[in-house]
Design an enzyme around this catalytic site. Structure first.
Site, short mmCIF file in Angstrom:
data_model
loop_
_atom_site.label_atom_id
_atom_site.label_comp_id
_atom_site.label_asym_id
_atom_site.label_seq_id
_atom_site.Cartn_x
_atom_site.Cartn_y
_atom_site.Cartn_z
CD GLU A 167 -3.21 -1.09 1.95
OE1 GLU A 167 -3.42 -0.05 2.57
OE2 GLU A 167 -4.20 -1.93 1.94
CD GLU A 376 -3.80 -6.16 3.95
OE1 GLU A 376 -4.38 -5.41 4.45
OE2 GLU A 376 -2.62 -5.87 3.74
C1 BG6 Z 1 -4.45 -2.57 5.06
C2 BG6 Z 1 -3.13 -2.62 5.80
O1 BG6 Z 1 -4.43 -1.45 4.55
O2 BG6 Z 1 -5.46 -2.57 6.16
C3 BG6 Z 1 -2.92 -3.51 7.07
O3 BG6 Z 1 -2.29 -3.36 4.66
C4 BG6 Z 1 -4.20 -3.13 7.92
O4 BG6 Z 1 -1.67 -3.22 7.58
C5 BG6 Z 1 -5.49 -3.34 7.38
O5 BG6 Z 1 -4.13 -3.85 9.30
C6 BG6 Z 1 -6.70 -3.02 8.22
O6 BG6 Z 1 -6.65 -1.80 8.57
P1 BG6 Z 1 -6.71 -1.42 10.09
O7 BG6 Z 1 -6.44 0.13 10.22
O8 BG6 Z 1 -8.09 -1.59 10.49
O9 BG6 Z 1 -5.68 -2.19 10.75
#
Ligand code: BG6
Length: 489
Positions: A167, A376
């Site tokens: 990201e 993700e």
């Molecule tokens: C993604 C990242 O953007 O979102 C992760 O690559 C992150 O590292 C995930 O944990 C979820 O976001 P958050 O802020 O809920 O942890």
């Protein structure tokens, strides 16, 4: 949602889950690892997130891999910690760091789980920041290249899928949140120099991967949030396109074409921004041909036209004290984000929008015609054990079912998608909400208070409890996307 026939997933489709070193490992001062900037950044935030222990994966990786195998995983996406592998500026390789990752990779391979490895997921070593100047300095390019080569050399015999920088777009768009802006005095301009240095690092990783890893494939990992226009007012449509450019497209175009688009160059010109871009950099970036795009997609956003004289703002804080929808960003003259009345929102005000993942895959396929993997996608929620000691996360099952169904639809729409790795396997630390914001299909039996107040991890249970979503996901993936559970709809 209207369900027609179940979409079909291709043979050999990889099913797994995803994590990042600093959010899951713990053991931050063990095995020769030195601190990373994110260790410090996550401690500075409120709510407090201390990654000293995280999910204690550093000590329990065998148990975790055994659970992945039980679930039926065929892939696992995780990141390597740079400061575990190269702890100091002398560039010497830490044998204990290599051993840890060798053991993890061997364990995965033994269980027929394909490792998908991210080289960089937000955890810049403190020595790179203090001694080289961090992402603001060109010296970091050589240090990053050396680190990547060490990884390819040591793990490239078993790891064939590599991801460069997680990201990068989010690290530039939300630099204050993710710690990228540390040390900058003029972030508005410096972010583009940092971005350029990251692009060179990405390009070197791609080129070295192809030279050093037999059969190796590598791609970038954009954080993809598709943007819908708020209405059919043409001004809203252009606002949505602008938002798309400023948060995603600038990066994806650069990865694919190896050059900056006319859109971003005009923006720089209009705003007196002059990143240090040299002809040899562009040559290198053009040479770096990516093999696929790894897609992180959780949600969508909606944009409305914004007047040039309106007030500029970033995300505000929501009821949990994190960035949410209470105050949406406004980029005067370009776009403003707004609430979408057609979707539900999570406990953390993220849109629950299954069409977003289909939209993203379609959009990226239409623009770039490259294979894609989901690295993700997930549902962050407040969760506790029930009276029976189990975790009945029905909302996560609903979320995953709708999302995976839409991945299937995108495949039927003609997109080439090779893997689905949601965030996350076990609960882990969120970027700013500790373990309170749970994403796993496996529950970690601890709380932020326990993690912060214990003297040592041995005081904590850290028991892994399979959530209901674990069993549901297991059936689905063991049938390669055919068994959706009794109540598909
Ligand atoms: C993604 C990242 O953007 O979102 C992760 O690559 C992150 O590292 C995930 O944990 C979820 O976001 P958050 O802020 O809920 O942890």
């Amino acid at each position: 949602m209207y369900y027609k026939e179940n979409p079909k997933f291709p043979e050999g489709f990889m099913w797994g889950a995803s994590s990042a070193a600093w959010q899951v490992e713990g053991g931050v001062a063990e095995g020769g690892r030195t601190p990373a900037m994110i260790d410090l950044n996550s401690k500075k935030k409120k709510p407090y997130a201390d990654n000293s222990i995280a999910a204690d994966h550093y000590h329990r990786y065998k148990e975790d891999v055994a659970l992945m195998a039980e679930c039926g995983f065929s892939s696992y996406r995780f990141s390597l910690s740079w400061s575990r592998i190269i702890p100091y500026s002398d560039g010497k390789v830490n044998p204990e760091g290599i051993e840890f990752y060798n053991n993890l990779i061997d364990e995965l391979v033994k269980n027929n789980i394909t490792p998908i490895v991210t080289l960089y997921h937000y955890d810049l070593p403190v020595w790179v920041y203090e001694e080289l100047g961090g992402w603001r300095s060109r010296k970091t390019i050589d240090a990053f290249e050396h680190y990547c080569k060490v990884c390819f050399e040591n793990f490239g015999d078993r790891v064939k899928y590599w991801l460069s920088i997680n990201e990068q777009n989010m690290q530039i768009c939300y630099g204050h949140w993710l710690g990228t802006s540390e040390g900058c005095t003029d972030w508005f301009r410096e972010q583009w120099d940092i971005n350029h240095i990251m692009n060179i690092c990405h390009a070197k990783a791609v080129i070295n991967c192809h030279e050093m890893v037999e059969g190796g494939k590598i791609g970038p990992v954009p954080g993809y949030v598709p943007i819908y226009p708020n209405t059919c007012d043409p001004a809203d449509q252009i606002a949505a396109m602008n938002a798309e450019e400023f948060t995603e497209k600038i990066w994806n175009d650069t990865y694919v074409y190896g050059d900056y688009s006319g859109f971003v160059r005009k923006y720089w010109k209009d705003n007196d921004i002059h990143p240090d871009i040299r002809p040899e950099d562009l040559e290198l970036m053009k040479k770096a041909k990516i093999d696929f795009i790894a897609v992180n997609c959780y949600r969508s956003n909606t944009a409305v036209a914004s007047k040039p004289d309106s007030e500029s703002r970033e995300y505000g804080l929501n009821k949990y004290g994190i960035k949410g929808q209470m105050v949406w960003p406004n980029v005067p003259g370009a776009y403003a984000l707004c609430t979408n009345p057609y979707v539900e929102y999570t406990d953390w005000d993220w849109e629950i929008d299954p069409s977003a993942i289909r939209f993203s895959l379609r959009y990226l396929w239409d623009h770039y015609r490259l294979p894609m993997m989901i690295t993700e996608n997930g549902f962050g929620a407040n969760e506790t054990k029930d009276e029976d000691g189990q975790v009945h996360d029905t909302a996560r099952i609903d979320f995953l079912r709708d999302q995976i169904y839409n991945v299937g639809l995108a495949i039927e729409d003609g997109c080439e998608v090779i893997a689905y790795n949601p965030w996350s396997f076990t609960d882990l630390l969120s970027t700013g909400n500790g373990i309170k914001k749970r994403y796993g299909i496996v529950y970690i039996d601890t709380t932020d208070d326990e993690l912060i107040n214990c003297k040592d991890v041995s005081e904590l249970s850290m028991t892994r409890i399979r959530k209901d979503s674990f069993y549901w996901y297991s059936k689905l993936i063991k049938s390669n996307g055919k068994d959706w559970g009794k109540d598909m709809r």
